[in-house]
Design an enzyme around this catalytic site. Structure first.
Site, PDB file in Angstrom:
ATOM      1  N   CYS A 191      -6.914  -1.394   5.717  1.00 57.55           N
ATOM      2  CA  CYS A 191      -8.177  -1.072   5.139  1.00 57.55           C
ATOM      3  C   CYS A 191      -9.631  -1.474   4.521  1.00 57.55           C
ATOM      4  CB  CYS A 191      -7.656   0.238   4.034  1.00 57.55           C
ATOM      5  SG  CYS A 191      -7.649  -0.453   2.468  1.00 57.55           S
ATOM      6  N   CYS A 233       0.626  -1.302   0.508  1.00 57.10           N
ATOM      7  CA  CYS A 233       0.108  -0.206  -0.013  1.00 57.10           C
ATOM      8  C   CYS A 233       0.935   1.450  -0.351  1.00 57.10           C
ATOM      9  CB  CYS A 233      -1.100   0.118   0.953  1.00 57.10           C
ATOM     10  SG  CYS A 233      -2.094   1.016   2.020  1.00 57.10           S
TER      11      CYS A 233
END
Length: 414
Positions: free
Chosen positions: A249, A102
């Site tokens: 997330c 990420c």
């Protein structure tokens, strides 16, 4: 317009305080501060519940600070660059860390590429140093920080992201890390944060020096308790009292990682077996286990720990006790290695080996190692520990540091 800084506002206390500190010195330094919320994961085309709540908190922070907040949709990039490789890694029996991908591909990849202006000849290092100097002065203030008001009566609190594309001089995140300067090459280097418990350079160890060049980490010289105090002192109660997220997330609060990924992979139930091949129990999925993890075996006496797994047979090998030799390794191979500076350190390229400090998980301290080049591949290396290390799994991330706390790069353990 002044110097445009774009803050990645996640709805948490760290990014909120980062934006606050920049906003408080905006007038003195002629900074044009904007917030951007990164929408990286959705459910049936909509923000998932966690992201939606985080967005509302980010919006509240932006409103209190008097800065506009835009939203950028990076769900396709996240799926392709982070989520699919993670699923593939799990199916191969590895232990991946999606936060690494990420940061490399999304926050300091797609997001940075979209926002930054990349102006040649700009003295970013000097400008960053000046901004950090003012930020640290503001952080020490015992009083609430004064915030300038929006200058235009037509100020738009939620402008389209298209107005920001290619205009930022810096991107800003709430990571606990510091940026130094290589005295010889005059390039930025990634250094460990002052707060060693919160230091996040392990997660940042594969970003490029070109993105680092136009990045600011306002919290690098602060301790976490200080950050929460600054938030509370400046009326950011909605984030100062907020529970810390786990950082992934796509996981909702209370949801287990193994349960979630079970919707995308076959967990492959199988047997717990000893190193001699004796079956001592059953498990509900090989992908739920990693090396060094405790194994709950019905009816078994004592504590058992995972020393290996086989995705083809579904067998998870277990050993009795946490000090069993099978749980320890004195050397490893690493692959897909990325140097932040895009090239090997001089000592390594010259001598084919170097001493350094290796971190094999976020919460652990770096340990002394000898790092050796591969004879054939420039992205594979051999690593030798000074003493045996516990619970090292294939696919786990490793980050290499110099002896003076500079993060040099990172890669996957084979």
């Amino acid at each position: 317009m002044g110097t445009r800084v774009v803050v990645g506002l996640s709805g948490g206390v760290d990014s909120s305080v980062s934006a606050l500190l920049l906003r408080s010195c905006a007038q003195k330094l002629n900074l044009d501060v904007h917030g951007v919320f990164m929408h990286n994961w959705d459910t049936e085309g909509q923000m998932c519940p966690t992201a939606s709540r985080d967005y509302q908190d980010a919006l509240k922070t932006a409103s209190q600070l008097g800065i506009p907040l835009s939203t950028v949709n990076l769900t396709k990039e996240y799926w392709t660059r982070v989520f699919e490789p993670m699923i593939e890694s799990l199916e191969n029996g590895e232990t991946p860390n999606p936060d690494i991908g990420c940061n490399r591909w999304i926050k300091f990849g797609a997001f940075a590429d979209l926002m930054l202006n990349r102006k040649p000849g700009t003295e970013y290092n000097q400008l960053r140093a000046r901004i950090m100097e003012e930020i640290e002065k503001c952080a020490l203030s015992p009083d609430p920080l004064p915030l300038p008001k929006p200058t235009s009566a037509k100020w738009n609190p939620t402008p389209s992201i298209t107005t920001l594309i290619g205009t930022a001089d810096f991107i800003v995140t709430g990571h606990y890390a510091r940026i130094g300067l290589d005295p010889i090459l005059s390039r930025p280097v990634l250094k460990r944060a002052l707060d060693r418990k919160k230091d996040q350079t392990y997660f940042l160890s594969t970003i490029s020096h070109t993105s680092l060049q136009q990045t600011i980490f306002p919290l690098g010289n602060l301790q976490k308790p200080q950050v929460k105090q600054i938030a509370a002192r400046n009326g950011l109660d909605h984030v100062s009292k907020k529970r810390e997220s786990m950082g992934i997330c796509f996981i909702e609060p209370g949801e287990k990682f193994g349960d979630f990924v079970g919707g995308y992979i076959d967990h492959r139930p199988g047997n717990f077996v000893t190193m001699d091949g004796e079956v001592v129990g059953r498990h509900d999925g090989v992908a739920r286990f990693t090396v060094g993890q405790g194994a709950r075996i019905s009816g078994a006496k004592g504590k058992w720990f995972v020393s290996g797994k086989d995705v083809d047979t579904g067998n998870v090998t277990v050993v009795p006790g946490s000090t069993h030799p099978a749980l320890y390794r004195d050397s490893i191979q690493v692959r897909d290695w990325v140097w932040i500076d895009a090239q090997e350190p001089t000592e390594l390229s010259t001598n084919k080996s170097m001493k350094g400090m290796l971190k094999i998980r976020h919460q652990s301290e770096p340990v002394p190692v000898k790092f050796r080049s591969s004879k054939c591949l420039t992205t594979e290396y051999s690593v030798y520990f000074e003493g045996p290390q516990l619970g090292i799994a294939s696919g786990q991330h490793a980050a290499l540091y110099s002896t003076n706390d500079i993060c040099l790069g990172g890669g996957k353990i084979k």
